[in-house]
Design a protein around this motif. Structure first.
Motif, PDB file in Angstrom:
ATOM      1  N   ALA A  47       0.626  -0.934  -0.087  1.00 18.32           N
ATOM      2  CA  ALA A  47       0.130  -0.194  -0.121  1.00 18.32           C
ATOM      3  C   ALA A  47       0.950   1.574   0.207  1.00 18.32           C
ATOM      4  CB  ALA A  47      -0.885  -0.102   1.191  1.00 18.32           C
ATOM      5  N   ASN A  48       2.252   1.510   0.958  1.00 15.45           N
ATOM      6  CA  ASN A  48       2.813   1.953   0.186  1.00 15.45           C
ATOM      7  C   ASN A  48       3.955   1.139   1.075  1.00 15.45           C
ATOM      8  OD1 ASN A  48       0.435   2.714   2.918  1.00 15.45           O
ATOM      9  ND2 ASN A  48       2.809   2.619   3.876  1.00 15.45           N
ATOM     10  N   GLY A  65       6.535   9.734   3.038  1.00 17.57           N
ATOM     11  CA  GLY A  65       7.606  10.206   2.137  1.00 17.57           C
ATOM     12  C   GLY A  65       8.591  11.214   2.971  1.00 17.57           C
ATOM     13  N   SER A  66       7.388  11.967   3.894  1.00 15.97           N
ATOM     14  CA  SER A  66       8.828  12.905   4.180  1.00 15.97           C
ATOM     15  C   SER A  66       9.383  12.485   5.813  1.00 15.97           C
ATOM     16  CB  SER A  66       8.061  13.995   4.661  1.00 15.97           C
ATOM     17  OG  SER A  66       6.607  13.813   6.157  1.00 15.97           O
ATOM     18  N   ARG A  67       9.307  11.307   5.976  1.00 13.11           N
ATOM     19  CA  ARG A  67      10.182  11.132   7.052  1.00 13.11           C
ATOM     20  C   ARG A  67      11.381  10.195   6.368  1.00 13.11           C
ATOM     21  NH1 ARG A  67       9.578   7.153  11.734  1.00 13.11           N
ATOM     22  NH2 ARG A  67      11.434   6.297  12.907  1.00 13.11           N
ATOM     23  N   PRO A 114       8.313  16.662  -5.239  1.00 19.51           N
ATOM     24  CA  PRO A 114       6.943  16.957  -4.095  1.00 19.51           C
ATOM     25  C   PRO A 114       5.717  14.601  -4.219  1.00 19.51           C
ATOM     26  CG  PRO A 114       6.255  17.658  -5.709  1.00 19.51           C
ATOM     27  CD  PRO A 114       7.561  17.707  -5.917  1.00 19.51           C
ATOM     28  N   TYR A 115       6.607  13.822  -3.481  1.00 22.44           N
ATOM     29  CA  TYR A 115       6.016  12.538  -4.365  1.00 22.44           C
ATOM     30  C   TYR A 115       6.047  11.442  -3.045  1.00 22.44           C
ATOM     31  CZ  TYR A 115       6.510  15.012  -9.200  1.00 22.44           C
ATOM     32  OH  TYR A 115       6.722  16.241  -9.876  1.00 22.44           O
ATOM     33  N   GLN A 116       5.357  10.581  -3.020  1.00 22.03           N
ATOM     34  CA  GLN A 116       5.506  10.394  -2.077  1.00 22.03           C
ATOM     35  C   GLN A 116       5.019   8.408  -2.823  1.00 22.03           C
ATOM     36  OE1 GLN A 116       3.585  11.291   1.410  1.00 22.03           O
ATOM     37  NE2 GLN A 116       1.989  10.762   0.946  1.00 22.03           N
ATOM     38  N   GLU A 117       5.226   7.036  -2.462  1.00 28.96           N
ATOM     39  CA  GLU A 117       5.108   5.778  -2.971  1.00 28.96           C
ATOM     40  C   GLU A 117       3.436   5.458  -2.362  1.00 28.96           C
ATOM     41  OE1 GLU A 117       7.440   2.784  -1.551  1.00 28.96           O
ATOM     42  OE2 GLU A 117       8.874   4.178  -2.056  1.00 28.96           O
ATOM     43  N   SER A 118       2.602   5.325  -4.102  1.00 31.80           N
ATOM     44  CA  SER A 118       1.016   4.992  -3.087  1.00 31.80           C
ATOM     45  C   SER A 118       0.987   3.903  -3.730  1.00 31.80           C
ATOM     46  CB  SER A 118       0.930   6.259  -3.173  1.00 31.80           C
ATOM     47  OG  SER A 118      -0.688   5.804  -2.988  1.00 31.80           O
ATOM     48  N   GLY A 119       1.100   2.475  -3.530  1.00 31.68           N
ATOM     49  CA  GLY A 119       0.420   1.555  -3.872  1.00 31.68           C
ATOM     50  C   GLY A 119       1.448   0.618  -5.270  1.00 31.68           C
ATOM     51  N   GLN A 120       1.678  -0.413  -5.310  1.00 27.67           N
ATOM     52  CA  GLN A 120       2.627  -1.078  -5.818  1.00 27.67           C
ATOM     53  C   GLN A 120       3.065  -3.306  -5.573  1.00 27.67           C
ATOM     54  OE1 GLN A 120       7.157   0.612  -4.741  1.00 27.67           O
ATOM     55  NE2 GLN A 120       7.951  -2.013  -4.330  1.00 27.67           N
ATOM     56  N   LEU A 121       2.327  -2.870  -6.885  1.00 27.70           N
ATOM     57  CA  LEU A 121       2.644  -4.382  -7.222  1.00 27.70           C
ATOM     58  C   LEU A 121       3.883  -5.429  -7.546  1.00 27.70           C
ATOM     59  CD1 LEU A 121       0.416  -6.728  -7.391  1.00 27.70           C
ATOM     60  CD2 LEU A 121       0.115  -6.342  -9.673  1.00 27.70           C
ATOM     61  N   ASN A 122       4.360  -6.619  -6.361  1.00 27.19           N
ATOM     62  CA  ASN A 122       5.250  -7.054  -7.298  1.00 27.19           C
ATOM     63  C   ASN A 122       5.097  -8.460  -7.461  1.00 27.19           C
ATOM     64  OD1 ASN A 122       6.544  -4.523  -5.477  1.00 27.19           O
ATOM     65  ND2 ASN A 122       8.038  -6.168  -6.404  1.00 27.19           N
ATOM     66  N   GLN A 139       7.926  -4.498 -11.295  1.00 22.91           N
ATOM     67  CA  GLN A 139       7.579  -4.186 -10.119  1.00 22.91           C
ATOM     68  C   GLN A 139       6.392  -3.380 -11.117  1.00 22.91           C
ATOM     69  OE1 GLN A 139       9.974  -2.889  -6.824  1.00 22.91           O
ATOM     70  NE2 GLN A 139       9.254  -0.872  -7.283  1.00 22.91           N
ATOM     71  N   TYR A 140       5.477  -2.891 -10.676  1.00 21.40           N
ATOM     72  CA  TYR A 140       4.533  -2.027 -11.301  1.00 21.40           C
ATOM     73  C   TYR A 140       4.199  -0.775  -9.575  1.00 21.40           C
ATOM     74  CZ  TYR A 140       1.262   1.160 -13.885  1.00 21.40           C
ATOM     75  OH  TYR A 140       0.313   1.970 -13.790  1.00 21.40           O
ATOM     76  N   GLY A 141       3.816   0.566 -10.196  1.00 19.50           N
ATOM     77  CA  GLY A 141       3.695   1.462  -8.919  1.00 19.50           C
ATOM     78  C   GLY A 141       3.027   2.421  -9.026  1.00 19.50           C
ATOM     79  N   GLN A 142       2.575   3.460  -8.231  1.00 25.99           N
ATOM     80  CA  GLN A 142       2.451   4.900  -8.294  1.00 25.99           C
ATOM     81  C   GLN A 142       2.831   5.610  -7.182  1.00 25.99           C
ATOM     82  OE1 GLN A 142      -1.554   5.253  -8.212  1.00 25.99           O
ATOM     83  NE2 GLN A 142      -1.529   6.526  -9.653  1.00 25.99           N
ATOM     84  N   LEU A 143       3.351   6.970  -7.972  1.00 20.39           N
ATOM     85  CA  LEU A 143       3.505   7.846  -6.744  1.00 20.39           C
ATOM     86  C   LEU A 143       2.536   8.575  -6.602  1.00 20.39           C
ATOM     87  CD1 LEU A 143       7.359   8.283  -7.580  1.00 20.39           C
ATOM     88  CD2 LEU A 143       6.417   6.688  -6.251  1.00 20.39           C
TER      89      LEU A 143
END
Length: 374
Positions: A150-151, A157-159, A174-182, A203-207
């Motif tokens: 999920a993340n 992402g700011s940590r 200004p992006y962070q990981e949000s959903g990834q399929l492996n 691996q496919y995902g979204q930022l």
């Protein structure tokens, strides 16, 4: 330099990962590690011996198929989660993990033999742990993994205090990981003293775009794309084991679909930095394990781990890392003696990975790490 400082690398080298957790019950083990580190760099005058890590491990396995594992780490400047998951073993072949678990991608468990890992670690494709669900099938010579994350492990992402290298949320990126399929598949071929592992990973995902930190110009002077960004990575790997030798080869391609610019920000160990948004990565490692009877020392594993990140474009440049060294086993002590040479490489004198900020020359460092595992 004092005589003690002159002797410290030698003293560390003769000291020497056999983690042997304490069995609390038949189902529960508790363990951990304490490590110290000596580092010398040819690009500064800050050689020193220092405390590197204390960690705590908890592992649970029950007869009815339930299991859990967690590890927490304390470094000098931060404390972080390494992994924390629970799961169920359906049968001998199938299991499911839920929590902060290792991303199934590429050579496993590591695409390197050294304490320093390979370039794939610093761009988030080696020993990476995220929060999600991981299904594993393993029977005979076939292993298959399917996971959804999920993340990242903190969902933030700011940590920047973290062990795994993940996409960082900064004003310029200004992006962070949000959903990834492996998905990963590996087939093992064994015959006498000769074994092979051949596999591939996707691996496919979204930022997600994080508007609240947008400071105007992007990471390379361009306006950040305000849309969500898709990411893709694929890899093929081959590992050969023959007697006491091991060869690891891997080719990896990744692409962060940044519309304006060609860099993305990552972070770990308290600092954000930049990498090329798209690159090809080649890994070639060779090691030899040698059993010895030198007092408490029982095994020495010597290796040369080579990896290169091939990036092309404006403001980009290739990065190279080569680690030559040995790992020394002595009871509950496990030590690394590594010589790291890097060109345009983060943690070896470079500002990032695959970028060109002016200094793309070779730099080197000596690293000696001694760990007591209990």
């Amino acid at each position: 330099m004092s005589s003690l400082k002159k002797l410290s690398p030698l003293l560390l080298a003769i000291l020497s990962f056999q983690p042997q957790a304490v069995e609390v019950t038949d189902e529960l083990d508790i363990g951990g590690a304490v490590r110290v580190n000596y580092g010398w760099k040819d690009y500064d005058n800050n050689a020193k011996l220092e405390f590197e890590l204390f960690r705590a491990d908890v592992n649970y396995n029950s007869d009815d198929g339930l299991f859990a594992s967690a590890q927490y780490r304390w470094y000098q400047n931060m404390d972080v989660i390494h992994h924390a998951y629970m799961g169920y073993q359906f049968n001998e072949a199938q299991s499911l993990q839920v929590g902060v678990t290792q991303v199934p991608f590429g050579l496993l468990p590591y695409a390197a033999h050294s304490f320093w890992f390979g370039a794939t670690y610093y761009i988030g494709f080696e020993d990476d742990y995220d929060a999600g669900v991981h299904y594993q099938y393993q029977r005979d010579n076939l292993r298959a993994d399917l996971a959804y994350f999920a993340n990242d492990e903190y969902g933030k992402g700011s940590r920047f205090d973290r062990y795994s290298f993940d996409v960082a949320t900064t004003e310029q990126s200004p992006y962070q990981e949000s959903g990834q399929l492996n998905a990963r598949v590996e087939y093992e071929i064994s015959q006498n003293s000769f074994g092979q592992k051949i596999g591939s990973s996707i691996q496919y995902g979204q930022l997600d775009y994080v508007a609240s930190v947008n400071g105007g110009e992007g990471i390379d002077g361009n306006t950040p794309n305000t849309d969500d960004i898709s990411t893709f990575a694929g890899a093929v790997h081959w590992q050969v084991d023959w007697q006491t030798w091991q060869l690891q080869l891997q080719y990896l391609h990744y692409n962060y679909d940044v519309k304006y610019g060609n860099r993305i920000a990552l972070s770990a160990f308290s600092y954000p930095f930049q990498i090329a948004a798209q690159a090809d990565v080649v890994t070639a490692n060779l090691s030899k394990s040698i059993d010895v009877d030198w007092g408490p020392i029982s095994n020495i594993n010597c290796y040369n781990d080579y990896s290169t990140v091939l990036a092309s474009g404006s403001g980009l440049a290739d990065s190279v890392q080569n680690v030559t060294g040995c790992a020394i086993s002595a009871g509950k002590f496990y030590s690394y003696l590594d010589w790291i040479a890097g060109k345009n490489m983060y943690f070896v004198g470079g500002d990032g990975v695959g970028i060109d900020n002016g200094d793309t020359s070779w730099h080197s460092r000596l690293n000696i790490n001694v760990g007591f595992y209990f």
